[in-house]
Design a protein around this motif. Structure first.
Motif, short mmCIF file in Angstrom:
data_model
loop_
_atom_site.label_atom_id
_atom_site.label_comp_id
_atom_site.label_asym_id
_atom_site.label_seq_id
_atom_site.Cartn_x
_atom_site.Cartn_y
_atom_site.Cartn_z
N GLN A 161 61.54 113.00 48.72
CA GLN A 161 61.80 112.38 48.96
C GLN A 161 61.21 111.02 49.22
O GLN A 161 59.96 111.41 49.37
CB GLN A 161 62.25 111.82 51.03
N PRO A 162 62.05 109.43 48.24
CA PRO A 162 60.71 109.08 48.04
C PRO A 162 60.75 107.89 49.16
O PRO A 162 61.16 107.47 49.99
CB PRO A 162 61.93 107.74 46.82
N LYS A 163 58.85 107.73 49.32
CA LYS A 163 57.92 106.76 49.71
C LYS A 163 58.39 105.10 49.86
O LYS A 163 58.01 104.65 48.49
CB LYS A 163 57.12 106.81 49.86
N ALA A 164 59.28 104.24 50.18
CA ALA A 164 59.82 103.11 49.84
C ALA A 164 58.51 102.27 49.54
O ALA A 164 56.99 102.03 50.95
CB ALA A 164 60.55 102.21 50.68
N ASP A 165 58.17 101.25 48.77
CA ASP A 165 57.37 100.38 48.81
C ASP A 165 57.35 99.23 50.20
O ASP A 165 58.04 99.13 50.71
CB ASP A 165 57.49 99.14 47.66
N ALA A 166 55.34 98.91 50.14
CA ALA A 166 55.14 98.00 51.67
C ALA A 166 55.78 96.67 51.79
O ALA A 166 56.34 96.08 50.90
CB ALA A 166 53.84 98.04 51.57
N GLN A 167 56.64 96.46 52.96
CA GLN A 167 57.13 95.14 52.53
C GLN A 167 58.44 94.57 52.04
O GLN A 167 58.78 93.30 51.88
CB GLN A 167 55.88 93.94 52.52
N THR A 168 59.24 96.35 51.52
CA THR A 168 59.91 95.55 51.43
C THR A 168 61.73 95.30 52.43
O THR A 168 60.76 96.92 53.28
CB THR A 168 60.88 96.31 50.47
N GLY A 169 63.31 95.70 51.92
CA GLY A 169 63.52 95.82 52.92
C GLY A 169 63.70 95.20 53.97
O GLY A 169 63.48 93.77 53.60
N PHE A 170 64.41 95.51 54.41
CA PHE A 170 65.18 94.64 56.03
C PHE A 170 64.04 94.13 56.33
O PHE A 170 62.92 94.98 57.23
CB PHE A 170 66.13 94.98 57.18
N GLU A 171 63.74 92.37 56.49
CA GLU A 171 62.36 92.04 57.46
C GLU A 171 61.08 92.35 56.85
O GLU A 171 59.89 92.03 57.86
CB GLU A 171 62.85 91.41 59.11
N HIS A 172 61.35 93.00 55.83
CA HIS A 172 59.98 93.47 55.32
C HIS A 172 59.33 94.23 56.39
O HIS A 172 58.40 94.95 56.67
CB HIS A 172 58.71 92.13 55.42
N THR A 173 60.30 95.52 56.73
CA THR A 173 59.99 96.71 57.72
C THR A 173 59.47 98.40 56.75
O THR A 173 59.34 99.00 57.43
CB THR A 173 60.89 96.24 58.53
#
Length: 643
Positions: A161-173
């Motif tokens: 499973q990829p680990k999402a980059d920090a501060q991306t996604g909904f409201e930087h979560t």
């Protein structure tokens, strides 16, 4: 003869004490696993039943003040010693767990004379190792990188499973460990995220399976992952991105000495060995001292997943308390903004009403801090020890049983310690804890028994938002059960038996019902609503009312990552067996249930085209322990063996 034995013993002692060029072989108790450590090169290999499964992989780490990955001098190798632990848990695949391993310690010195120990544990179901700085030194040391790697052989396949980059996604979560898995990919495939791959990480070479994770971070380490790029099939330990900590606090590992790093863990064997392994908690810190009376697992009603924000009002939450009571469920969860839409005083009234119904209330909190921009409240209540004890004291007076804390920032050391701070203060006020928008627990639930569950999964709320997620749900559910849920409780919030508003559910009701057994969580929050449950047959309601709060034993029956999963769980003298089919094709099963030979069971399955097409019939396991069943595409089943 005595003289000869003495000389051999002396030679062995010399070899252990000073040999720099020799390779040292370590074995599991059953001899199936062999780890070869080369002190000179500071690397290791792993073999299973004589077959090499991990090629030359690196060891060591780099501190800010000194390099512990090159030029080390081996000074001593301890005699192998057996380590045995017995412990109990209420939110794991077994209630009573025994861990047995053989431990060997390699002691090194740098050219400057600084000491580092390398500790190996060899168990029948896998290997583990960690680093230790045994010296006494009050000055803070910092680790800037690990050389640790896992080099797989060509032809190995991976489920990651990829680990999402920090501060991306909904409201930087992000990162919140909420993504679909890349299934059955060649090793060496780069992650689509610069933040790498999360644990647990699953690999397969021919018929040998390997599952990587870590445990026992303590207060001196960050959470890690596997790096984005794995040149020559070598996966390196990856540290968190700069935004994954509390601003101004520690991101990368730092501590005074002595200091132990987390265990790097690899479960190895067939799928049964992997699925039944408890290494992720075996190697966690033992339970902290706390009052265990309030630590009660169970099942919970939850309005938000299907009814969303509009349901967070007093009248609807009272309805959900009644729903939980009717279903014999122990809890009801009130989600975000309850402090505004209901208020503390009215929640206290509702908590009193719930207590009369023998239902405990759970309340949602925003982890707050400037690491996210989420506006949902309560917010800014848990940031400091003082604010936590004020809030938790109030909750205890109100009769609240637990909290759900959402939207953390990632895996920096300060953030990892924030989890522990919340758990410690919550325990003092008899509060259960559920972490959402969070990292993988990594065995933290053993150390803090009041940690009942954690999200860290692309769960049912995502299915309720998006048809594409619903279409992928069957295979993703199998993946989540077999990998994410392998060692740590998982708050997937499963089971919609009727309808998902605005979404076409592709799974059968029997698939959905089976996830109530397949998924493991200290508190299982069910997605189905009171309205949806009104369409469900009475025998299914009875099943859900009688479903155990926790399990005494678990056995892997059959399965394959992303394709299907069949698991048996025991509570008391009752066995529950559940299966889910992650593929859109019929699957015929020949189940080996030798431990239930000649036993009768109640089978719940889907048949026909009705919206809730659940049926029940009696089946019997043959004298040879075999039972033949079939599942349609995206289908499932449940078997209940009475006492």
């Amino acid at each position: 003869m005595k003289i000869l034995i003495g000389l051999i013993g002396l030679m062995m002692c010399c070899k252990i004490g000073i040999a720099q060029t020799n390779n040292y072989k370590l074995f599991s108790p059953n001899k199936n696993l062999e780890l070869v450590c080369s002190p000179k090169k500071l690397n290791y290999t792993v073999s299973y039943k004589g077959k090499l499964v991990l090629a030359d992989s690196k060891l060591g780490l780099v501190r800010e003040d000194e390099d512990f990955s090159n030029g080390l001098v081996l000074t001593k190798v301890s005699k192998p010693a057996t380590v045995t632990q017995n412990y109990t848990m209420v939110n794991a695949k077994k209630s009573s767990i025994t861990y047995k391993a053989i431990e060997t310690t390699f002691e090194f010195r740098t050219n400057k004379g600084s000491r580092m120990n390398l500790i190996f544990r060899m168990a029948d179901d896998g290997v583990a190792f960690r680093y230790e700085f045994p010296e006494q030194n009050k000055s803070v040391k910092k680790i800037v990188s690990e050389s640790t790697s896992f080099r797989f052989l060509a032809g190995t396949r991976a489920w990651l499973q990829p680990k999402a980059d920090a501060q991306t996604g909904f409201e930087h979560t992000n990162p919140s460990y909420e993504a679909h898995y890349n299934m059955d990919i060649p090793v060496g495939t780069p992650s689509g995220s610069s933040n790498g791959w999360v644990y647990p990480a699953l690999f397969k070479l021919d018929q040998v399976w390997m599952l990587l994770t870590e445990a026992d971070l303590g207060r001196g380490y960050c959470g890690t992952s596997l790096a984005q790029n794995s040149v020559d099939n070598e996966y390196k330990v990856n540290f968190p991105q700069p935004a994954e900590g509390i601003p101004g606090a520690a991101l990368l590992p730092e501590s005074a000495l002595p200091w132990k790093t987390p265990w790097r863990i690899m479960a190895i064997g067939d799928l049964k060995t992997i699925s039944e392994s408890t290494l992720g908690t075996d190697l966690a810190q033992p339970a902290k001292a706390m009052d265990k009376a309030f630590i009660q697992p169970g099942k919970a009603a939850w309005s938000w997943v299907l009814e969303k924000d509009a349901a967070t009002i007093y009248s609807v939450q009272k309805k959900y308390v009644d729903y939980a009571a009717k279903m014999n469920w122990q809890y009801s969860l009130i989600d975000a903004n309850w402090d505004k839409t209901i208020g503390y005083d009215s929640v206290a009234v509702l908590a009193k009403y719930a207590k009369e119904k023998q239902v405990g209330l759970l309340l949602w909190y925003n982890s707050a801090g400037n690491w996210n921009t989420v506006k949902f409240t309560p917010r800014d209540k848990l940031l400091t020890h003082q604010s936590r004890i004020e809030e938790f004291s109030r909750l205890k007076e109100m009769g609240i049983k637990g909290i759900k804390v959402d939207f953390f920032a990632g895996d920096g050391q300060s953030m990892i310690n924030y989890y522990r701070d919340i758990l410690e203060d919550a325990a003092n006020y008899q509060l259960l804890v559920n972490f959402h928008g969070a990292t993988l627990p990594r065995g933290l639930q053993r150390t803090y028994p009041n940690l009942m569950t954690a999200e860290a999964v692309f769960g049912y709320e995502m299915i309720s938002f998006d048809q594409n997620a619903a279409n992928k749900a069957p295979s993703h559910a199998v993946m989540s059960a077999m990998i994410r849920n392998a060692f740590d409780p998982m708050d997937f919030t499963p089971m919609v038996l009727y309808k998902i508003p605005g979404i076409k559910r592709v799974t059968t009701p029997a698939f959905e019902l089976a996830t109530a057994v397949i998924f493991l969580s200290g508190i299982q929050h069910f997605a189905e609503t009171p309205s949806g449950m009104s369409h469900v047959p009475d025998f299914v309601k009875t099943f859900l009312m009688e479903l155990p709060k926790n399990w005494d034993d678990t056995r892997f029956i059959d399965g394959y990552p992303g394709q299907f999963d069949v698991v048996a769980r025991k509570s008391g003298k009752k066995w529950y067996i559940a299966g889910i089919n992650g593929e859109n094709k019929r699957r015929d099963l020949a189940l080996n249930l030798s431990f239930l030979a000649n036993k009768k069971a109640r089978l719940i399955f889907s048949e026909g085209t009705a919206e809730v097409n659940l049926k029940s019939e009696e089946v019997k396991v043959g004298p040879n322990g075999k039972l033949d069943l079939s599942m349609k595409g995206y289908d499932g089943f449940v078997l209940v063996f009475e006492e």
